[in-house]
Design an enzyme around this catalytic site. Structure first.
Site, PDB file in Angstrom:
ATOM      1  N   HIS A  35      17.753   5.638 -11.557  1.00 35.04           N
ATOM      2  CA  HIS A  35      18.711   6.753 -11.461  1.00 35.04           C
ATOM      3  C   HIS A  35      19.906   6.568 -12.389  1.00 35.04           C
ATOM      4  O   HIS A  35      20.598   7.526 -12.716  1.00 35.04           O
ATOM      5  CB  HIS A  35      19.132   7.011 -10.002  1.00 35.04           C
ATOM      6  CG  HIS A  35      20.137   6.061  -9.444  1.00 35.04           C
ATOM      7  ND1 HIS A  35      19.799   4.973  -8.676  1.00 35.04           N
ATOM      8  CD2 HIS A  35      21.486   6.037  -9.543  1.00 35.04           C
ATOM      9  CE1 HIS A  35      20.895   4.328  -8.321  1.00 35.04           C
ATOM     10  NE2 HIS A  35      21.941   4.952  -8.838  1.00 35.04           N
ATOM     11  N   ASP A  80      12.824   3.532  -7.874  1.00 38.71           N
ATOM     12  CA  ASP A  80      14.131   3.589  -8.540  1.00 38.71           C
ATOM     13  C   ASP A  80      14.411   2.291  -9.296  1.00 38.71           C
ATOM     14  O   ASP A  80      15.297   1.519  -8.948  1.00 38.71           O
ATOM     15  CB  ASP A  80      15.222   3.861  -7.493  1.00 38.71           C
ATOM     16  CG  ASP A  80      16.567   4.148  -8.124  1.00 38.71           C
ATOM     17  OD1 ASP A  80      16.601   4.403  -9.341  1.00 38.71           O
ATOM     18  OD2 ASP A  80      17.580   4.125  -7.406  1.00 38.71           O
ATOM     19  N   SER A 179      25.291   0.673  -8.539  1.00 39.01           N
ATOM     20  CA  SER A 179      23.890   1.010  -8.840  1.00 39.01           C
ATOM     21  C   SER A 179      23.312   0.149  -9.949  1.00 39.01           C
ATOM     22  O   SER A 179      23.982  -0.110 -10.951  1.00 39.01           O
ATOM     23  CB  SER A 179      23.793   2.467  -9.283  1.00 39.01           C
ATOM     24  OG  SER A 179      23.986   3.313  -8.198  1.00 39.01           O
TER      25      SER A 179
END
Length: 227
Positions: A35, A80, A179
């Site tokens: 992502h 992901d 992230s």
């Protein structure tokens, strides 16, 4: 300290900002979350290694290839995981080193460590200058799915074999900017191994498990991309 930690920088005109974390796999490749690369162009990104401060130090590398997982799904945040290939090669030294991956499934109930520059205050959008560290404890995927059923994101369930969950300390947890960052454990020989990549959470520091892409779940995929 986390010599394997990278900062993925975004560039807008002359402005530069920390966008995601990642980890050094070898001289050419970085592991991060899919992502983080979604609808991004490699020209607008760069990698900085060798500094625990966002605003100074470190060595910058341009990006040669963005390799997100072919089956990454934005609506469900599954698969992901992504690899970034840099231009040239990392120069390893006492501040820059690769991390080894845990091939087996991560044990449940084990203390693990996350490093990142995610927001320390979501309301104020405070980005720390210094790399933050936080200890978690691994939990089972079944347990994780049960706990997240009452979260705002039931559509992202169940947690699958490509994911890994942790129980976090009170009022702390992963937040925006973490992230793609590395979750690591120490093995019996005191060697540091990466077990996860920051994927998603109920923002931020809420009373729910935090969710990672599982290194074990994607081990063969990772190896195939960095040959």
């Amino acid at each position: 300290m986390a010599k394997y930690q990278v900062s993925l920088r975004g560039h807008r005109g002359r402005e530069e900002f920390h966008s995601c974390g990642g980890s050094i796999l070898n001289e050419e490749y970085v592991l991060t979350a899919a992502h983080c690369l979604y609808q991004r162009d490699k020209k607008d990104l760069s990698i900085v290694v060798g500094s625990h401060s966002i605003y100074k130090g470190g060595i910058r590398y341009q990006i040669k290839n963005l390799i997100p997982h072919e089956n990454y799904s934005k609506p469900t945040v599954k698969n992901d995981i992504a690899i970034i290939q840099i231009e040239g090669k990392f120069k390893f030294n006492n501040k820059v080193q690769p991390i080894e991956l845990l091939k087996e499934m991560a044990p449940v109930g084990k203390t693990c460590l996350l490093t990142g520059w995610g927001y320390t205050d979501i309301r104020k959008r405070t980005v720390p200058n210094t790399l933050q560290m936080l200890e978690f404890e691994t939990i089972s995927n079944d347990d994780c799915t049960k706990q997240l059923q009452s979260s705002p994101y039931p559509k992202l369930l169940p947690i699958d074999a490509g994911q890994l969950c942790v129980k976090r300390p009170n009022n702390k947890g992963i937040c925006r900017g973490d992230s793609g960052g590395p979750l690591v454990i120490k093995d019996d020989k005191n060697k540091t191994l990466q077990i996860g990549v920051v994927s998603w959470s109920v923002p931020c520091g809420k009373d729910f498990p935090d969710v990672f892409a599982s290194v074990h779940g994607f081990y063969d995929w990772i190896r195939s991309k960095i040959k």
